[in-house]
Design an enzyme around this catalytic site. Structure first.
Site, PDB file in Angstrom:
ATOM      1  N   ALA A 107       1.383  -7.875  -2.763  1.00 23.72           N
ATOM      2  CA  ALA A 107       2.354  -8.892  -3.123  1.00 23.72           C
ATOM      3  C   ALA A 107       1.728 -10.278  -3.035  1.00 23.72           C
ATOM      4  O   ALA A 107       0.683 -10.478  -2.418  1.00 23.72           O
ATOM      5  CB  ALA A 107       3.565  -8.806  -2.210  1.00 23.72           C
TER       6      ALA A 107
ATOM      7  N   GLY B  48       1.863  -3.164  -3.111  1.00 20.34           N
ATOM      8  CA  GLY B  48       2.451  -3.109  -4.441  1.00 20.34           C
ATOM      9  C   GLY B  48       1.452  -2.730  -5.510  1.00 20.34           C
ATOM     10  O   GLY B  48       1.812  -2.124  -6.530  1.00 20.34           O
TER      11      GLY B  48
ATOM     12  N   GLU C  22       1.405   0.901  -5.520  1.00 21.85           N
ATOM     13  CA  GLU C  22       2.676   1.397  -6.073  1.00 21.85           C
ATOM     14  C   GLU C  22       2.683   1.318  -7.597  1.00 21.85           C
ATOM     15  O   GLU C  22       3.208   2.205  -8.271  1.00 21.85           O
ATOM     16  CB  GLU C  22       3.840   0.616  -5.461  1.00 21.85           C
ATOM     17  CG  GLU C  22       4.064   0.986  -3.996  1.00 21.85           C
ATOM     18  CD  GLU C  22       5.144   0.164  -3.316  1.00 21.85           C
ATOM     19  OE1 GLU C  22       6.050   0.772  -2.719  1.00 21.85           O
ATOM     20  OE2 GLU C  22       5.069  -1.078  -3.386  1.00 21.85           O
TER      21      GLU C  22
ATOM     22  N   GLU D 124       1.952  -2.253   4.305  1.00 22.98           N
ATOM     23  CA  GLU D 124       3.156  -3.046   4.585  1.00 22.98           C
ATOM     24  C   GLU D 124       3.613  -2.988   6.031  1.00 22.98           C
ATOM     25  O   GLU D 124       4.182  -3.953   6.554  1.00 22.98           O
ATOM     26  CB  GLU D 124       4.307  -2.582   3.661  1.00 22.98           C
ATOM     27  CG  GLU D 124       4.169  -2.991   2.218  1.00 22.98           C
ATOM     28  CD  GLU D 124       3.351  -2.037   1.368  1.00 22.98           C
ATOM     29  OE1 GLU D 124       3.358  -2.158   0.138  1.00 22.98           O
ATOM     30  OE2 GLU D 124       2.668  -1.150   1.947  1.00 22.98           O
TER      31      GLU D 124
END
Length: 697
Positions: A63, A102, A105, A125
């Site tokens: 992120a 992310g 992901e 995270e």
């Protein structure tokens, strides 16, 4: 504004290129650009496959930290990920560098994944008090199985590309140009008639996995090893949802758990420490382009536990290091200690035999000062005596080449006095490692009044090379960490004399989250060391400042902690498990009588406040004196060097969370009851009067 996403057509394959330096963080512009690009390729009838790759040194590394704490803006990462996976044309993620958080992901949402041999993938995270909130907890178990998914998500640790292939996370490794490899793989998919292969449609465990048993075991492990932490248990719950629910419902449950983590005070504390680590590298008045002295070789003077640990720090990162001792027997003991440390790592499986041998090959034992003539940096790690330091630095000054950095590992002595023992005080700096030096992340970089900007910048850069959290501090008794811990430990001793037991004091602070209790720490490091420091401080006491006497009694009785088998606790047959010291109660009664008080029961809450508020008050004074540059630097020191719980953010973040008005009120009460040690720090009083916090400084 530069375009962060571009689409190129290569026949019937669309190549989506991401270029958002420095780490292709998934900020709003990148999310929007990616969503538009995938929608465009979906709508283009001529496109039969899609390749996603990133420019620069890495794939998407997570992120955008600039968006932390701000309201979410569409498109969200879950929206982007779902659109990628739902596409009707096969997509290939080409991973290099790191695909983290992310970024992974997004890669998991692509239908296929290839990676360079040096790439890493992970979901870190949890280290920020969060969990993967864009399908990571639902898709990773469907590829790698429940056991591996739990390991990766709960630890936050990345894995290499080869292991990612073994675990089914990556399909194959590439050995050519990123774009060429991605296009070739996409064309193979087309030629073989392979369409989308959606991770979310898979079963969320491997055939032979007992999901319930794995979930239960990881839940128990987290409760035992990470007590008090909020997000790891939510990570386990999210993976459990993947094993029990269809994808859509699992994603909904993941988002609920993510929002719980987002609202947690622990998340704010962990993100505070994340930013604190980045801020610590910035030193006021030190230009970013300050020239650096290259450190290609190093030496350590003193082969004790600390000296060997420091030497290994250099060998671990490929820097040749010489270890100087006074005679052959002492040198052999030091080298054997180094060999034993590395061998233990090999036996644990954390180091290969080849890597062990390579690192040992970088470590050279020497007996003559002349062997240090050509090194770029020397660190002394000898006995904590100003006279011993004088002798060592006089020798180093005579033998080391011009421009060599002369560093002291002193934990409490005056660095300016040490620098004055040389003809080049501008080249002297403090490098205060924490024991065990080859394990602990903290490095206090002590700037003397004569330390040059070039040497300071070089020392901070070296800390990064050594994979340490380097924090610049000024010169005073104990610098930042030890100066504060003196107050903390002193209050623990006062509490013993007032009525607490060592076990109660230590348990109260462990329950708060400290890695160890203060009295167990004293026994571990040696009460002779504590006593020597105390004696050095005695002449500098201010009016009204008295010292607890229990340490004096233990020292006089030869009770020096674990090294003698008895200290605040008793250690039977060399075991480290503490037991009650039967001689201590009488000593405490005598100490209480000397103070004219009667021992009585104390609450755990009182114990925690006395110890922690002493830390906070001293930290405020340190800030006011300019010994530390910022409040977050002090937090970083205690998080990485003193076992302060990461999820509480550090002493000053914790003080802000309590409210400084409350903290000051209690300190004033303690001042009235217990005297001069509790004089409120003027900075703390100013902050309360102005309605500000440490974070506002």
């Amino acid at each position: 504004m530069p375009e962060v996403v571009r689409v190129e057509r290569h026949g019937d394959v669309a190549l989506i290129k991401v270029d958002n330096p420095p780490v292709n963080a998934l900020g709003l512009a990148l999310r929007a650009g990616l969503l538009a690009a995938f929608r465009a390729t979906e709508a283009d009838a001529a496109v039969r496959a899609v390749v996603l790759l990133c420019e620069g040194r890495t794939f998407m590394a997570g992120a955008d930290i600039k968006e932390f704490g701000k309201p979410a803006q569409a498109p969200s990462l879950p929206e982007l990920v779902e659109a990628i996976e739902a596409a009707s044309k096969p997509s290939v993620a080409v991973i290099h560098g790191s695909a983290l958080g992310g970024g992974l992901e997004v890669a998991l949402a692509c239908h296929y994944r290839i990676a360079t041999t040096t790439a890493q993938v992970g979901l870190p995270e949890v280290k920020l008090g969060l969990l993967p909130g864009a399908g990571g907890t639902q898709r990773l178990p469907r590829l790698a199985g429940v056991a591996k998914a739990l390991e990766m998500i709960v630890s936050g640790a990345p894995i290499g590309a080869a292991q990612a292939v073994e675990q089914g996370i990556v399909d194959e490794l590439l050995d050519s140009d990123l774009a060429d490899a991605g296009l070739a793989y996409a064309r193979r998919l087309i030629a073989e008639g392979r369409g989308p292969r959606r991770t979310g449609e898979r079963q969320a465990h491997l055939p032979d996995e007992d999901c319930a048993a794995l979930i239960a075991a990881k839940h128990a492990e987290v409760q035992k090893r990470q007590p008090g932490l909020f997000s790891p248990l939510r990570c386990v719950a999210a993976v459990e949802a993947a094993t029990r629910l269809p994808l859509a419902e699992g994603l909904k449950r993941e988002r609920e758990l993510f929002q719980e983590c987002l609202a947690s005070a622990q998340r704010a504390a962990l993100i505070h420490s994340f930013f604190a680590e980045r801020e610590a590298a910035k030193i006021a008045g030190l230009p970013a382009d300050t020239p650096l002295r290259e450190v290609r070789s190093a030496a350590v003077v003193g082969g004790g536990t600390m000296g060997v640990g420091i030497a290994l720090c250099f060998a671990n990162v490929g820097i040749p290091v010489k270890l100087l001792e006074i005679d052959g027997a002492a040198l052999e003991r030091a080298l054997q200690r180094a060999r034993a440390i590395y061998q233990a790592s090999v036996e644990r499986g954390s180091l290969s035999a080849e890597a062990r041998d390579k690192r040992l090959g970088l470590l050279q034992g020497v007996l003559d000062d002349a062997a240090l003539a050509d090194v770029d940096l020397v660190i002394e790690a000898v006995f904590e005596s100003l006279e011993v330091k004088r002798q060592v630095f006089a020798r180093l000054d005579a033998v080391c080449k011009p421009g060599a950095i002369l560093a002291s590992n002193t934990s409490s002595l005056d660095l300016d006095q040490i620098a004055a023992f040389t003809q080049r005080p501008q080249d002297v700096v403090g490098l205060h490692f924490f024991s065990p030096a080859n394990v602990m992340r903290l490095l206090e970089v002590v700037r003397g009044k004569a330390t040059s900007a070039e040497v300071l910048a070089s020392a901070m850069h070296l800390g990064k090379r050594l994979k340490k959290v380097a924090v610049a501090v000024g010169v005073c008794d104990g610098f930042v960490g030890n100066r504060m811990i003196f107050q903390y430990g002193r209050q623990a001793e006062f509490l013993l004399e007032e009525g607490a037991s060592p076990a109660q004091v230590d348990k109260a602070l462990r329950d708060f989250g400290m890695a160890m209790g203060p009295l167990a720490v004293r026994d571990l490091s040696g009460l002779d060391i504590s006593h020597a420091i105390r004696e050095g401080q005695r002449p500098r006491l201010k009016p009204g400042q008295t010292l607890p006497t229990v340490l004096d009694q233990l020292f006089a009785a030869g009770m020096l902690g674990q090294k003698s088998g008895v200290g605040f606790y008793r250690y039977q047959d060399g075991a480290r498990a503490p037991q009650d010291n039967p001689a201590l109660p009488a000593m405490l009664e005598q100490a209480a009588a000397l103070r004219g008080i009667r021992r009585q029961p104390l609450s755990d809450e009182h114990i925690v406040e006395r110890c922690l508020f002493a830390l906070i008050n001293e930290a405020a004074q340190i800030l006011d004196e300019g010994i530390a540059q910022r409040a977050s630097d002090i937090d970083l020191i205690f998080l990485n060097g003193y076992g302060f719980p990461s999820w509480r953010g550090g002493p000053l973040f914790y003080a802000d969370s309590l409210g400084l008005e409350h903290v000051l009120q209690r300190i004033r009460e303690f001042h009235q009851r217990f005297g001069a040690w509790w004089q409120p720090a003027p900075l703390l009083e100013r902050l309360v009067a102005e309605g500000r916090r440490f974070a506002d400084l």
